[in-house]
Design a protein around this motif. Structure first.
Motif, PDB file in Angstrom:
ATOM      1  N   SER A 110      35.240  40.524  32.511  1.00 41.16           N
ATOM      2  CA  SER A 110      35.451  39.732  33.727  1.00 41.16           C
ATOM      3  C   SER A 110      36.814  39.049  33.718  1.00 41.16           C
ATOM      4  O   SER A 110      37.449  38.916  34.771  1.00 41.16           O
ATOM      5  CB  SER A 110      34.362  38.673  33.869  1.00 41.16           C
ATOM      6  N   ILE A 111      37.248  38.598  32.541  1.00 41.45           N
ATOM      7  CA  ILE A 111      38.553  37.928  32.438  1.00 41.45           C
ATOM      8  C   ILE A 111      39.657  38.859  32.927  1.00 41.45           C
ATOM      9  O   ILE A 111      40.580  38.445  33.620  1.00 41.45           O
ATOM     10  CB  ILE A 111      38.827  37.474  30.986  1.00 41.45           C
ATOM     11  N   PHE A 112      39.517  40.153  32.592  1.00 39.69           N
ATOM     12  CA  PHE A 112      40.536  41.113  33.021  1.00 39.69           C
ATOM     13  C   PHE A 112      40.655  41.124  34.550  1.00 39.69           C
ATOM     14  O   PHE A 112      41.754  41.109  35.087  1.00 39.69           O
ATOM     15  CB  PHE A 112      40.201  42.518  32.498  1.00 39.69           C
ATOM     16  N   PHE A 113      39.524  41.128  35.228  1.00 42.80           N
ATOM     17  CA  PHE A 113      39.557  41.216  36.693  1.00 42.80           C
ATOM     18  C   PHE A 113      39.822  39.864  37.368  1.00 42.80           C
ATOM     19  O   PHE A 113      40.372  39.810  38.462  1.00 42.80           O
ATOM     20  CB  PHE A 113      38.245  41.811  37.221  1.00 42.80           C
ATOM     21  N   ARG A 114      39.413  38.771  36.710  1.00 40.68           N
ATOM     22  CA  ARG A 114      39.526  37.464  37.360  1.00 40.68           C
ATOM     23  C   ARG A 114      40.822  36.731  37.040  1.00 40.68           C
ATOM     24  O   ARG A 114      41.289  35.897  37.810  1.00 40.68           O
ATOM     25  CB  ARG A 114      38.325  36.589  36.971  1.00 40.68           C
ATOM     26  N   ILE A 115      41.400  37.019  35.869  1.00 36.77           N
ATOM     27  CA  ILE A 115      42.605  36.295  35.452  1.00 36.77           C
ATOM     28  C   ILE A 115      43.800  37.246  35.313  1.00 36.77           C
ATOM     29  O   ILE A 115      44.829  37.064  35.968  1.00 36.77           O
ATOM     30  CB  ILE A 115      42.383  35.589  34.084  1.00 36.77           C
ATOM     31  N   ILE A 116      43.648  38.256  34.451  1.00 35.57           N
ATOM     32  CA  ILE A 116      44.816  39.059  34.077  1.00 35.57           C
ATOM     33  C   ILE A 116      45.336  39.875  35.257  1.00 35.57           C
ATOM     34  O   ILE A 116      46.531  39.829  35.577  1.00 35.57           O
ATOM     35  CB  ILE A 116      44.469  39.974  32.885  1.00 35.57           C
ATOM     36  N   LEU A 117      44.449  40.610  35.920  1.00 34.33           N
ATOM     37  CA  LEU A 117      44.899  41.460  37.020  1.00 34.33           C
ATOM     38  C   LEU A 117      45.507  40.663  38.191  1.00 34.33           C
ATOM     39  O   LEU A 117      46.583  41.011  38.681  1.00 34.33           O
ATOM     40  CB  LEU A 117      43.738  42.349  37.491  1.00 34.33           C
ATOM     41  N   PRO A 118      44.866  39.564  38.623  1.00 36.66           N
ATOM     42  CA  PRO A 118      45.482  38.802  39.728  1.00 36.66           C
ATOM     43  C   PRO A 118      46.862  38.238  39.369  1.00 36.66           C
ATOM     44  O   PRO A 118      47.708  38.087  40.242  1.00 36.66           O
ATOM     45  CB  PRO A 118      44.498  37.647  39.974  1.00 36.66           C
ATOM     46  N   LEU A 119      47.079  37.924  38.082  1.00 38.77           N
ATOM     47  CA  LEU A 119      48.376  37.362  37.702  1.00 38.77           C
ATOM     48  C   LEU A 119      49.422  38.450  37.471  1.00 38.77           C
ATOM     49  O   LEU A 119      50.612  38.180  37.462  1.00 38.77           O
ATOM     50  CB  LEU A 119      48.236  36.498  36.442  1.00 38.77           C
TER      51      LEU A 119
END
Lengths: 221, 223
Positions: free
Chosen positions: B133-142
């Motif tokens: 989830s961190i990948f989709f919620r934090i890393i990808l948006p940034l």
């Protein structure tokens, strides 16, 4: 015992190596960590949070073993049920204040929407004087405001253990005094253990039942 | 006499579009791997993956011919097991465009992932959010602005792809003749009107893409 740890860790930074060896056991509910910068305070807190792995040793908080090298136990940060207030706040830059605070409440691959709200969130916004800033982004806030958002985000998860790394450093005297009481009230309300790093003697006096003094990676007591 | 064919423009857009989608699917995991993991030979592999940026397209086209052709290692397998012959098809043009433009997406994708501070991931993990989830919620948006800018650049470059495409897909009007190849053919045949229109259309599309890419990469509020 509420806090038990006996950990060793060697950190390498270029040519320099830093040895950390800490042994501690206490049945206090709130403990403060004191010491000069570079003494290993944040390293210790990161090991408790599961963001750094000790080379050898044991970490047990409350009744839960977080780390035990001998028994090959190493809980993921997600499994430790704790909240960590980072010295750098680490607010998510693409989310508003309200989204940052509600972030942990939403599981799955989508972030809470800008309108996502509930009683808990409203209450924390009020307690930390963030109501007017709810829809601002972190880069639009002052240091002290960011600090309050990070505190609110840490507390909303109702953790069993609260790790605070210099939580009031950017606040003015009045606000600091008020927020100390708020944090203490919430701590008592959710009945969690507290570990606080601070350079402020007043923080230590206000929160801590026991004080740990660190120097060069060792306990000075 | 003007002999402009819209087919060539649509083929170019189709080839460039397909190569962008393939590059997106490939570069996001590879870029993330390079940004976050340590492994032996990482920088050497990075150099190999960047090679298409500096190698002449004809050299790449030749390599592709050797690999994908009837007697090539991959070409033989494709024909034997799937009864597919890639050479002189529009799909071969997609392969050529994808490989030529790969570094244009890979490099900014890696940089975009590297520029996302690890402290955000740590904060999210302590808050109980899974790494997936961190990948989709934090890393990808940034990171998406950097990735998107790379994709736009690669789209513009793929529209103009000539050398490698000509070698593996040829120039069959209505089948594998892309707009940039059609321009070359028109000039060869002395049909300057057709060439002019095609040149203007291709230029406008490329300028539009670059303007959008610049706008996106210039927006650095999050870094």
């Amino acid at each position: 015992m509420n806090f038990i740890w006996n950990v060793q860790k060697t950190l390498l930074a270029g040519q320099r190596s830093f040895q950390l060896h800490l042994e501690y056991a206490s049945s206090c509910k709130s403990v403060a960590i004191f010491g000069p910068s570079g003494a290993g305070k944040t390293t210790l807190i990161k090991m408790i949070a599961g963001l750094l792995q000790p080379d050898i040793g044991l970490i047990k908080i409350g009744s839960c073993v977080f780390f035990d090298k001998k028994q090959k136990i190493n809980l993921k940060p997600q499994q430790r049920n704790l909240a960590y207030f980072f010295q750098s706040y680490s607010l998510f830059p693409h989310l508003t204040v309200q989204q940052n605070i509600s972030f942990p409440l939403k599981k799955g691959i989508f972030n809470p929407t800008k309108k996502y709200n509930n009683l808990e969130i409203s209450l924390l916004l009020e307690r930390f004087e963030l109501v007017n800033l709810a829809h601002q982004y972190p880069h639009e806030l002052s240091g002290g405001q960011q600090q309050r958002v990070a505190l609110a985000r840490a507390l909303i998860t109702k953790p069993k253990l609260l790790l605070l790394d210099e939580p009031f450093s950017m606040l003015d005297y009045q606000l600091r005094k008020r927020l100390r009481s708020e944090v203490k009230a919430i701590q008592q309300q959710i009945n969690c253990l507290l570990l606080i790093i601070s350079h402020d003697q007043e923080d230590v006096d206000f929160f801590a039942e026991d004080v740990l003094i660190l120097e060069n990676g060792k306990l000075k007591k | 006499m003007m002999n402009f064919s819209w087919d060539a423009l649509f083929l170019s857009l189709k080839v460039a579009g397909c190569s962008v989608i393939i590059n997106l699917v490939i570069t996001v995991p590879i870029g993330f791997l390079f940004a976050r993991k340590k492994f032996i030979g990482k920088e050497f592999l990075d150099t190999i993956l960047t090679l298409p940026m500096v190698l002449p397209p004809t050299v790449l086209g030749y390599y592709l011919l050797v690999l994908l052709g009837r007697h090539g290692w991959i070409g033989q397998c494709l024909e034997k097991y799937f009864n597919i012959n890639l050479i002189f098809t529009w799909q071969a043009a997609v392969v050529a465009a994808t490989i030529v433009t790969f570094p244009l997406v890979f490099k900014p994708t890696r940089t975009a992932f590297e520029s996302v501070n690890v402290c955000y991931e740590q904060a999210a993990s302590v808050l109980g959010i899974s790494n997936f989830s961190i990948f989709f919620r934090i890393i990808l948006p940034l990171a998406w602005r950097g990735i998107f800018a790379g994709l736009l650049l690669s789209f513009a470059r793929a529209l103009g792809e000539f050398g490698a495409t000509l070698m593996v897909a040829g120039s069959i009007p209505g089948k594998t003749e892309t707009l940039s190849i059609a321009i070359y053919q028109a000039v060869q045949e002395g049909d300057n009107d057709t060439a002019s229109i095609a040149v203007i259309i291709l230029s406008i599309v490329c300028i539009a893409v670059l303007v959008v890419a610049k706008k996106l990469t210039g927006y650095k509020i999050f870094h």
